[in-house]
Design a protein around this motif. Structure first.
Motif, PDB file in Angstrom:
ATOM      1  N   LYS A   1       0.832  -1.195   0.000  1.00 37.60           N
ATOM      2  CA  LYS A   1       0.000   0.000   0.000  1.00 37.60           C
ATOM      3  C   LYS A   1       0.873   1.254   0.000  1.00 37.60           C
ATOM      4  O   LYS A   1       2.099   1.193   0.130  1.00 37.60           O
ATOM      5  CB  LYS A   1      -0.927   0.001   1.220  1.00 37.60           C
ATOM      6  CG  LYS A   1      -1.834  -1.219   1.324  1.00 37.60           C
ATOM      7  CD  LYS A   1      -2.872  -1.260   0.222  1.00 37.60           C
ATOM      8  CE  LYS A   1      -3.821  -2.429   0.405  1.00 37.60           C
ATOM      9  NZ  LYS A   1      -4.843  -2.490  -0.652  1.00 37.60           N
ATOM     10  N   HIS A   2       0.235   2.433  -0.115  1.00 35.13           N
ATOM     11  CA  HIS A   2       0.955   3.693  -0.158  1.00 35.13           C
ATOM     12  C   HIS A   2       0.739   4.471   1.140  1.00 35.13           C
ATOM     13  O   HIS A   2      -0.238   4.256   1.863  1.00 35.13           O
ATOM     14  CB  HIS A   2       0.466   4.547  -1.332  1.00 35.13           C
ATOM     15  CG  HIS A   2       0.559   3.851  -2.655  1.00 35.13           C
ATOM     16  ND1 HIS A   2       1.728   3.283  -3.113  1.00 35.13           N
ATOM     17  CD2 HIS A   2      -0.371   3.631  -3.627  1.00 35.13           C
ATOM     18  CE1 HIS A   2       1.522   2.752  -4.302  1.00 35.13           C
ATOM     19  NE2 HIS A   2       0.253   2.935  -4.635  1.00 35.13           N
ATOM     20  N   ASP A   3       1.667   5.400   1.415  1.00 34.82           N
ATOM     21  CA  ASP A   3       1.462   6.321   2.528  1.00 34.82           C
ATOM     22  C   ASP A   3       0.148   7.062   2.305  1.00 34.82           C
ATOM     23  O   ASP A   3      -0.196   7.409   1.169  1.00 34.82           O
ATOM     24  CB  ASP A   3       2.600   7.348   2.596  1.00 34.82           C
ATOM     25  CG  ASP A   3       3.951   6.699   2.845  1.00 34.82           C
ATOM     26  OD1 ASP A   3       3.981   5.485   3.080  1.00 34.82           O
ATOM     27  OD2 ASP A   3       4.960   7.405   2.808  1.00 34.82           O
ATOM     28  N   ALA A   4      -0.562   7.334   3.394  1.00 37.18           N
ATOM     29  CA  ALA A   4      -1.847   8.034   3.276  1.00 37.18           C
ATOM     30  C   ALA A   4      -1.792   9.333   4.052  1.00 37.18           C
ATOM     31  O   ALA A   4      -1.493   9.333   5.246  1.00 37.18           O
ATOM     32  CB  ALA A   4      -2.976   7.160   3.795  1.00 37.18           C
ATOM     33  N   PRO A   5      -2.046  10.473   3.392  1.00 30.30           N
ATOM     34  CA  PRO A   5      -2.067  11.750   4.122  1.00 30.30           C
ATOM     35  C   PRO A   5      -3.097  11.712   5.246  1.00 30.30           C
ATOM     36  O   PRO A   5      -4.180  11.124   5.106  1.00 30.30           O
ATOM     37  CB  PRO A   5      -2.461  12.759   3.042  1.00 30.30           C
ATOM     38  CG  PRO A   5      -2.085  12.115   1.751  1.00 30.30           C
ATOM     39  CD  PRO A   5      -2.315  10.648   1.959  1.00 30.30           C
ATOM     40  N   THR A   6      -2.768  12.347   6.359  1.00 36.45           N
ATOM     41  CA  THR A   6      -3.700  12.444   7.467  1.00 36.45           C
ATOM     42  C   THR A   6      -3.498  13.793   8.149  1.00 36.45           C
ATOM     43  O   THR A   6      -2.747  14.632   7.656  1.00 36.45           O
ATOM     44  CB  THR A   6      -3.524  11.268   8.448  1.00 36.45           C
ATOM     45  OG1 THR A   6      -4.564  11.292   9.428  1.00 36.45           O
ATOM     46  CG2 THR A   6      -2.172  11.315   9.150  1.00 36.45           C
ATOM     47  N   THR A   7      -4.189  14.003   9.246  1.00 41.88           N
ATOM     48  CA  THR A   7      -4.113  15.275   9.964  1.00 41.88           C
ATOM     49  C   THR A   7      -3.979  15.012  11.452  1.00 41.88           C
ATOM     50  O   THR A   7      -4.241  13.904  11.939  1.00 41.88           O
ATOM     51  CB  THR A   7      -5.375  16.119   9.735  1.00 41.88           C
ATOM     52  OG1 THR A   7      -6.491  15.453  10.361  1.00 41.88           O
ATOM     53  CG2 THR A   7      -5.661  16.311   8.248  1.00 41.88           C
ATOM     54  N   GLU A   8      -3.575  16.036  12.165  1.00 43.93           N
ATOM     55  CA  GLU A   8      -3.512  15.931  13.627  1.00 43.93           C
ATOM     56  C   GLU A   8      -4.877  15.538  14.190  1.00 43.93           C
ATOM     57  O   GLU A   8      -4.970  14.651  15.052  1.00 43.93           O
ATOM     58  CB  GLU A   8      -3.060  17.263  14.231  1.00 43.93           C
ATOM     59  CG  GLU A   8      -3.076  17.274  15.749  1.00 43.93           C
ATOM     60  CD  GLU A   8      -2.674  18.620  16.329  1.00 43.93           C
ATOM     61  OE1 GLU A   8      -2.817  18.794  17.554  1.00 43.93           O
ATOM     62  OE2 GLU A   8      -2.233  19.501  15.553  1.00 43.93           O
ATOM     63  N   ALA A   9      -5.941  16.175  13.696  1.00 41.66           N
ATOM     64  CA  ALA A   9      -7.279  15.896  14.210  1.00 41.66           C
ATOM     65  C   ALA A   9      -7.664  14.430  13.995  1.00 41.66           C
ATOM     66  O   ALA A   9      -8.235  13.790  14.887  1.00 41.66           O
ATOM     67  CB  ALA A   9      -8.295  16.819  13.552  1.00 41.66           C
ATOM     68  N   GLU A  10      -7.353  13.891  12.803  1.00 45.53           N
ATOM     69  CA  GLU A  10      -7.685  12.495  12.520  1.00 45.53           C
ATOM     70  C   GLU A  10      -6.874  11.546  13.391  1.00 45.53           C
ATOM     71  O   GLU A  10      -7.382  10.520  13.870  1.00 45.53           O
ATOM     72  CB  GLU A  10      -7.446  12.204  11.041  1.00 45.53           C
ATOM     73  CG  GLU A  10      -8.441  12.899  10.117  1.00 45.53           C
ATOM     74  CD  GLU A  10      -8.048  12.804   8.658  1.00 45.53           C
ATOM     75  OE1 GLU A  10      -8.909  13.064   7.811  1.00 45.53           O
ATOM     76  OE2 GLU A  10      -6.878  12.489   8.349  1.00 45.53           O
TER      77      GLU A  10
END
Length: 328
Positions: free
Chosen positions: A162-171
């Motif tokens: 799989k690939h890296d997935a962007p995320t956020t601090e909130a998530e």
């Protein structure tokens, strides 16, 4: 001996396979071969395999040694900020480390709006996105522009294939990928490591543009920086003295990092849709020279090129047999 023959010989002696049957717990990622040893130890061997756009494409002379030795310099220069996983170095391509409980996010720190992969800030911005990794961006920015302050743009670590997935601090906090306390510690240490990297790079006429950090927990729950740090594979480095002029001219910065190869590829195909063309030996040698130049400029040390007549794989096997005789 012709230059072309010499280049081909260098590529033929690249380390592409570091699997040794006598060592336990073998695993492989795009660049490193690893082993899980006894007493909470791991062995990491940096090969010369070159990846880009989530594919292994070629082998680059001296690359594994450059990565290991560059990371060694930075681990030494930042151990007052965050403990690292290093135990010792059996070989120029090899590091014996503590086996950590790795945390499931990558901490990416960016100081410029740039990049060419699908998850890079510039690619996302150029698609029209204005909220990137939880950060709001204004209209009218251009590629390679400096941001007001460094920002953290985390990603989740991919499972196999799989690939890296962007995320956020909130998530991250909502899903408790790490605890709130751990997140704040990771953010603080990432920004501090990045500030040290920018400070030392600036003294050598370089701009540390962005980078990736990976962290784990030791047996006492202490946060430890692992994998690699501020290498040309995990970071972008631009040459300071030419950045302003090239930016104002709308040209790509002079770089000493992996972006050289990414741009070579994207100028010839869409790497997410098209077959990536075979990379010529001359291009791989130029790429290698950039990595070596970065090491020398950053550290102030002359890069010690290995004897071209000695097989790198055999040299590493001999070093491991000497340092870890219980396995050989």
């Amino acid at each position: 001996m012709t230059r072309r023959t010499s280049n081909l010989q260098l590529i033929d002696n690249c380390l592409t396979d570091a699997e040794y049957s006598k060592l336990p717990g073998f695993s492989r990622n795009k660049v490193r071969d690893a082993y899980r040893l006894s007493d909470r130890r791991r062995l990491l061997i940096s090969t010369d395999r070159q990846s880009a756009f989530d594919q292994v494409l070629a082998a680059v002379p001296y690359k594994g040694q450059v990565l290991t030795q560059t990371a060694r310099y930075w681990f030494d220069e930042t151990e007052d900020i965050c403990p690292n996983h290093v135990i010792f170095y059996p070989d120029p391509n090899v590091v014996l480390v503590r086996d950590l409980e790795m945390l499931p996010i990558e901490m990416i720190v960016r100081s410029y709006l740039t990049g060419s992969t699908n998850t890079s800030a510039w690619t996302m911005y150029s698609r029209g996105e204005r909220v990137l990794y939880g950060h709001e961006f204004p209209e009218g920015l251009v590629k390679n522009q400096k941001l007001p302050n460094p920002i953290i743009t985390p990603s989740t670590k991919p499972t196999q294939g799989k690939h890296d997935a962007p995320t956020t601090e909130a998530e991250i906090l909502a899903t408790q990928l790490v605890t709130t306390e751990q997140w704040h510690e990771l953010a603080e240490k990432s920004l501090a490591l990045f500030a040290r990297g920018q400070e030392l790079a600036a003294k050598k006429g370089l701009i540390l543009v962005d980078t990736k950090y990976e962290f784990g927990l030791d047996e006492n729950g202490v946060v430890v920086v692992a994998d690699e740090i501020h290498t040309p594979d995990s970071s972008r480095f631009w040459i300071s003295e030419t950045y302003k002029g090239r930016f104002e001219a709308g040209e790509e910065p002079d770089s000493l990092d992996k972006e050289f190869l990414r741009l070579w590829i994207t100028s010839r195909c869409d790497p997410y849709k098209d077959p990536i063309p075979k990379i010529p030996a001359e291009t791989l040698i130029e790429f290698s020279n950039r990595y070596v130049a970065l090491f020398e400029r950053l550290t102030g040390f002359e890069f010690e090129k290995p004897d071209p007549g000695v097989c790198v794989r055999a040299r590493i096997r001999d070093a491991l047999a000497k340092e870890l005789p219980e396995y050989f």
